[in-house]
Scaffold this active site. Sequence first.
Site, short mmCIF file in Angstrom:
data_model
loop_
_atom_site.label_atom_id
_atom_site.label_comp_id
_atom_site.label_asym_id
_atom_site.label_seq_id
_atom_site.Cartn_x
_atom_site.Cartn_y
_atom_site.Cartn_z
N ASP A 1 0.85 -1.19 0.00
CA ASP A 1 0.00 0.00 0.00
C ASP A 1 0.89 1.24 0.00
O ASP A 1 1.89 1.32 0.71
CB ASP A 1 -0.92 -0.01 1.23
N HIS B 1 -6.97 -5.76 2.11
CA HIS B 1 -5.83 -5.22 2.84
C HIS B 1 -5.29 -6.31 3.77
O HIS B 1 -6.08 -6.97 4.48
CB HIS B 1 -6.24 -4.05 3.73
N ASN C 1 -12.99 -3.25 2.18
CA ASN C 1 -14.04 -2.23 2.25
C ASN C 1 -14.97 -2.37 1.05
O ASN C 1 -14.51 -2.61 -0.07
CB ASN C 1 -13.41 -0.84 2.26
N HIS D 1 -10.06 -5.02 -3.45
CA HIS D 1 -8.74 -5.21 -2.84
C HIS D 1 -8.93 -5.66 -1.40
O HIS D 1 -9.81 -5.15 -0.70
CB HIS D 1 -7.88 -3.95 -2.90
N VAL E 1 -11.05 2.90 -3.90
CA VAL E 1 -10.65 2.42 -5.22
C VAL E 1 -11.67 1.37 -5.67
O VAL E 1 -11.85 0.36 -4.98
CB VAL E 1 -9.22 1.83 -5.20
P1 AMP Z 1 -9.82 1.53 0.31
O1 AMP Z 1 -10.11 2.72 1.17
O2 AMP Z 1 -10.17 0.23 0.98
O3 AMP Z 1 -10.41 1.65 -1.08
O4 AMP Z 1 -8.24 1.48 0.15
C1 AMP Z 1 -7.55 1.98 -0.94
C2 AMP Z 1 -6.09 1.85 -0.62
O5 AMP Z 1 -5.35 1.99 -1.82
C3 AMP Z 1 -5.56 2.91 0.35
O6 AMP Z 1 -5.01 2.26 1.50
C4 AMP Z 1 -4.49 3.63 -0.47
O7 AMP Z 1 -3.38 4.03 0.31
C5 AMP Z 1 -4.12 2.60 -1.50
N1 AMP Z 1 -3.58 3.11 -2.75
C6 AMP Z 1 -4.08 4.10 -3.54
N2 AMP Z 1 -3.32 4.26 -4.63
C7 AMP Z 1 -2.32 3.34 -4.54
C8 AMP Z 1 -1.21 3.01 -5.38
N3 AMP Z 1 -0.97 3.65 -6.54
N4 AMP Z 1 -0.39 2.01 -4.97
C9 AMP Z 1 -0.62 1.37 -3.81
N5 AMP Z 1 -1.66 1.63 -2.99
C10 AMP Z 1 -2.49 2.60 -3.35
#
Ligand code: AMP
Length: 125
Positions: A39, A112, A97, A110, A106
């Site tokens: 992340d 975590h 999430n 995904h 995003v």
């Molecule tokens: P969520 O809130 O569950 O959608 O988590 C999205 C996660 O994606 C967050 O923890 C961000 O820090 C991570 N994130 C966003 N852009 C990138 C990226 N380019 N590379 C790695 N992690 C990312």
Amino acid sequence: MPIDATQPYDDSNIFARILRGELPSTTVYEDDHALAFHDINPQAPLHILVIPKGPYVSWDDFSERGSDIEIAGFVRAVGKVARDHGLVAPGYRLLANVGIDSHQEVPHLHVHIFAGKQLGPMLAR
Ligand code: AMP
């Protein structure tokens, strides 16, 4: 901004671009079904994201539309990444999430993986 997980998949999202090689990632694992990378804004000493290679908005979308092979492959990949990082004995936390109330940002599924310290009780504040 949190995303609406009921919307169709939009392949301009950041993780789709990572999968296409248009954006870099610090990849720690890849197979036919999944990609895992660090992340960019870690919330624990070890914070890895595992994503399926197919176009799924969220866990909800994946569990409904994903094939049995994709689902099995993805779930096994999450477990393998954790095992390969030696996380089973110390323990780790998984989080996926889904949508607005969870603050999913995003719109590509995904999971975590959080680890590397005592994470304490889970709080859903
Ligand atoms: P969520 O809130 O569950 O959608 O988590 C999205 C996660 O994606 C967050 O923890 C961000 O820090 C991570 N994130 C966003 N852009 C990138 C990226 N380019 N590379 C790695 N992690 C990312």
